[in-house]
Design an enzyme around this catalytic site. Structure first.
Site, short mmCIF file in Angstrom:
data_model
loop_
_atom_site.label_atom_id
_atom_site.label_comp_id
_atom_site.label_asym_id
_atom_site.label_seq_id
_atom_site.Cartn_x
_atom_site.Cartn_y
_atom_site.Cartn_z
CG HIS A 258 -11.36 36.11 -109.97
ND1 HIS A 258 -10.83 37.28 -109.66
CD2 HIS A 258 -10.21 35.17 -110.01
CE1 HIS A 258 -9.43 37.14 -109.32
NE2 HIS A 258 -9.00 36.25 -109.64
CG ASP B 199 -5.50 37.32 -114.32
OD1 ASP B 199 -4.83 37.94 -115.06
OD2 ASP B 199 -6.37 37.71 -113.27
CG ASP B 200 -2.70 31.73 -115.75
OD1 ASP B 200 -3.09 32.12 -114.82
OD2 ASP B 200 -1.52 31.37 -115.87
NE ARG C 75 3.85 36.72 -110.45
CZ ARG C 75 3.76 35.85 -109.72
NH1 ARG C 75 5.18 35.26 -109.53
NH2 ARG C 75 2.96 35.56 -108.83
CD GLU D 224 -8.51 45.34 -110.09
OE1 GLU D 224 -8.49 44.19 -110.02
OE2 GLU D 224 -8.35 45.86 -109.19
CB THR E 143 1.39 32.82 -117.54
OG1 THR E 143 1.52 31.32 -116.93
CG2 THR E 143 2.63 32.97 -118.53
#
Length: 392
Positions: free
Chosen positions: A365, A236-237, A211, A337, A147
């Site tokens: 997503h 992922d958030d 990041r 990935e 995050t």
């Protein structure tokens, strides 16, 4: 009983010249009165002094003591006779076996059918306790979430945290931030009521696009160092997840994958990316972007999960290399990935389709990020509203 009598003097009736009875042996003499009140006691007898025809009575304490002894003897005889009286069933003592052996185990006369019934009842009782407490051995799910500070960060973290609260434990949520752990993120994690670990990635970045790669690698180092056992999942958030996804992860043995619904950057169409399955086998891949057709495995970052023991116990999976498994920041964007999955498995034969036939879409997503905004539009007002209160 012996007694001592003192005989009177033959001169008791003799009259003296003065006409008084002054004989030292007379009853009315002071010396005789003093001697008549003197008593001698012994353990065996009691002495009585008799003067003339009068008798001095014995002590009252002696009679009381003798009466108490007679009473005790009488009650003892009555109790002894009552104890010998046959009021109930009398057991023949001669028929009992009084032989004792040191190593002789006790014998019980128990019927065989009664023992079988007791064993069956014990088994039923344990089954009831198991159903009552609903104890099921579940694999731990290790959710890794990178995050960063942005307008909707608090919204995304709260939404994902509320979903993880509904997942049956054990669940470990690893949240990774860059450079410093913010107090706002820490407050959100503490208020969720789930098990979490708040990590910081202190790596200097040359490209902001890398990041997420370094944040996930920081979580992988933590899992490998502490040898955390469970199913690792990169969540992922800003994505949307269903509870069925986390339930299906616990059935993964080594590596599991599933299709992910994706909203295109233009937001005018939806695409599907992930495996094509036949039962539990992966036989192909869904892909719609020409630039990514060169990838070995066409999977989104949120479209797979793996066993954490691959990171810190490679011998269990017969991996020839013991090098650390990390995501690469040197590859082109979109290939993180597939290069990472190539370190976990060799080909599709070592993958597990989740669920069977890949028949469900369990996460989405969505690209709904607000760019170059401190707050979403409409949250910040340039001018304060004038409120007029009318009091009647």
């Amino acid at each position: 009983m012996a007694s001592i009598r003192r005989t009177l003097s033959p001169y008791q009736d003799r009259s003296h010249q003065n006409g008084g009875n002054t004989s030292p042996f007379a009853l009315n003499s002071p010396s005789h009165k003093h001697n008549s009140t003197t008593r001698f006691a012994s353990p065996l007898s009691t002495f009585r002094f008799i003067g003339g025809d009068k008798h001095i009575p014995a002590r009252k304490g002696y009679r009381t003591w003798r009466k108490s002894i007679y009473s005790c003897m009488l009650f003892f005889i009555i109790g002894f006779l009552l104890g010998l009286a046959p009021f109930g069933e009398v057991e023949d003592v001669r028929s009992r076996d009084f032989s004792f052996e040191v190593n002789r185990p006790p014998t019980l006369d128990v019927k065989e059918d009664i023992v079988i019934d007791k064993v069956e009842l014990a088994v039923e009782k344990r089954e009831n306790v198991k159903e009552r407490f609903d104890y099921v051995a579940r694999k731990q799910i290790i959710v890794v979430t990178p995050t960063y500070n942005r307008a909707l960060q608090a919204f995304y973290l709260n939404r994902l945290g509320q979903v993880l609260r509904l997942v049956p434990p054990p669940v470990l949520w690893i949240v990774v931030e860059m450079n410093v752990a913010s107090t706002e993120t820490a407050d959100i994690l503490r208020g969720m009521g789930i098990m979490y670990r708040h990590l910081v990635c202190a790596k200097n970045l040359t490209n902001i696009k890398d990041r997420g790669v370094h944040q996930r690698n920081r979580a992988l180092e933590h899992i490998e160092h502490h040898k955390l056992d469970g199913i690792v999942y990169f969540a992922d958030d800003d994505n949307v997840y269903s509870l069925q996804l986390f339930e299906a992860m616990r059935d993964i043995s080594r590596f599991g994958t599933w299709p992910v619904a994706m909203l295109a950057q233009s937001k005018n169409k939806a695409t599907l990316e992930g495996p094509v399955c036949n039962g539990s086998q992966v036989i192909g891949w869904h892909t719609n972007e020409k630039s990514k057709r060169l990838r070995r495995f066409h999977v989104d970052m949120s479209g797979f999960a793996f066993n954490s023991t691959i990171l810190w116990d490679p011998k269990r999976w017969k991996k020839p290399s013991s090098a650390s498994i990390r995501q690469l920041d040197t590859v082109k964007e979109g290939f993180q990935e597939t290069t990472f999955i190539e370190q976990l498995v060799e080909d599709e034969s070592q993958m597990e389709a989740t669920p069977l036939g890949c028949s469900k879409i369990m996460n989405w997503h969505l690209h709904l990020e607000a760019h170059d905004l401190g707050y979403p539009k409409g949250w910040l007002l340039q001018k304060n509203l004038d409120v007029v209160l009318s009091i009647e």
